[in-house]
Design a protein around this motif. Structure first.
Motif, PDB file in Angstrom:
ATOM      1  N   CYS A 117       5.645  57.087  11.007  1.00 18.67           N
ATOM      2  CA  CYS A 117       6.504  55.905  11.142  1.00 18.67           C
ATOM      3  C   CYS A 117       5.672  54.621  11.117  1.00 18.67           C
ATOM      4  N   ALA A 118       4.583  54.602  11.858  1.00 20.57           N
ATOM      5  CA  ALA A 118       3.754  53.400  11.941  1.00 20.57           C
ATOM      6  C   ALA A 118       3.093  53.061  10.611  1.00 20.57           C
ATOM      7  N   MET A 157      11.643  47.359  14.238  1.00 21.36           N
ATOM      8  CA  MET A 157      12.812  47.662  15.065  1.00 21.36           C
ATOM      9  C   MET A 157      13.640  48.787  14.444  1.00 21.36           C
ATOM     10  N   ARG A 158      13.869  48.735  13.130  1.00 23.99           N
ATOM     11  CA  ARG A 158      14.666  49.783  12.473  1.00 23.99           C
ATOM     12  C   ARG A 158      13.987  51.151  12.591  1.00 23.99           C
ATOM     13  N   ILE A 159      12.684  51.166  12.395  1.00 25.63           N
ATOM     14  CA  ILE A 159      11.944  52.421  12.487  1.00 25.63           C
ATOM     15  C   ILE A 159      11.949  52.932  13.928  1.00 25.63           C
ATOM     16  N   ALA A 160      11.778  52.049  14.876  1.00 31.46           N
ATOM     17  CA  ALA A 160      11.796  52.446  16.280  1.00 31.46           C
ATOM     18  C   ALA A 160      13.162  53.016  16.664  1.00 31.46           C
ATOM     19  N   ALA A 212      13.397  56.537  15.201  1.00 27.69           N
ATOM     20  CA  ALA A 212      12.574  57.485  15.957  1.00 27.69           C
ATOM     21  C   ALA A 212      13.198  57.782  17.314  1.00 27.69           C
ATOM     22  N   GLY A 213      13.749  56.775  17.953  1.00 29.52           N
ATOM     23  CA  GLY A 213      14.369  56.972  19.262  1.00 29.52           C
ATOM     24  C   GLY A 213      15.621  57.812  19.206  1.00 29.52           C
ATOM     25  N   ILE A 232      10.671  62.925   7.699  1.00 25.55           N
ATOM     26  CA  ILE A 232      10.825  61.687   8.476  1.00 25.55           C
ATOM     27  C   ILE A 232      10.263  60.522   7.673  1.00 25.55           C
ATOM     28  N   GLY A 233       9.121  60.741   7.031  1.00 24.87           N
ATOM     29  CA  GLY A 233       8.543  59.694   6.186  1.00 24.87           C
ATOM     30  C   GLY A 233       9.479  59.280   5.069  1.00 24.87           C
TER      31      GLY A 233
END
Length: 154
Positions: free
Chosen positions: A41-42, A57-60, A63-64, A119-120
């Motif tokens: 993600c990072a 924010m969208r990626i977080a 992931a959440g 996920i990527g």
């Protein structure tokens, strides 16, 4: 932000990211998967030594909301994601190598490795189509994870 406080509205549309097989919780989906997934993600959030706050924010949020990652402490998830992003910003070359090493942790568990790549793909498509940066990162992750990128259409 769902990543830090899990305030994701149940009515909001969400993509179901890959997770463990159905059935009882598989303890193998722990820190190794978390580290690899958040590394992916990072590194996808970071382009040219910077991380766009909106993309972060969208990626977080994604992931959440992930069914496996949400079992982890939200503080741990946020701290790991932010640490990876900071490394990528402060020293892009070293940060990239560090994050790829985090992704490589999933190499010995092919099911997890494939989930990290999926996920990527989801993260890479948050803005629409996969851009050149996302394709490069996903192909490199496949190489690190000893997976064929053609298996994922990249």
């Amino acid at each position: 932000m769902a990543f830090s406080n899990r305030l994701v509205s149940p009515a909001s549309p969400q993509t179901d990211p890959p997770g463990p097989p159905p059935g009882p919780r598989n303890e193998l989906w722990g820190e190794t998967f978390r580290d690899a997934a958040l590394g992916m993600c990072a590194v996808l959030a970071a382009t040219d030594g910077r991380v766009d706050p909106a993309a972060r924010m969208r990626i977080a949020q994604m992931a959440g909301a992930h069914e496996v990652l949400q079992r982890q402490s939200s503080d741990d998830l946020r701290n790991l994601f932010e640490d990876n992003c900071a490394r990528l910003i402060m020293d892009p070359a070293f940060g990239h190598a560090y994050v790829m090493a985090q992704i490589a942790k999933a190499t010995e568990r092919p099911e997890q490795a494939r989930a990290v790549v999926r996920i990527g793909l989801i993260v890479g498509r948050i803005e629409g189509e996969l851009d050149a940066h996302a394709l490069t990162v996903i192909r490199e992750a496949c190489q690190v994870l000893r997976l064929d990128p053609h298996e994922f259409g990249v």
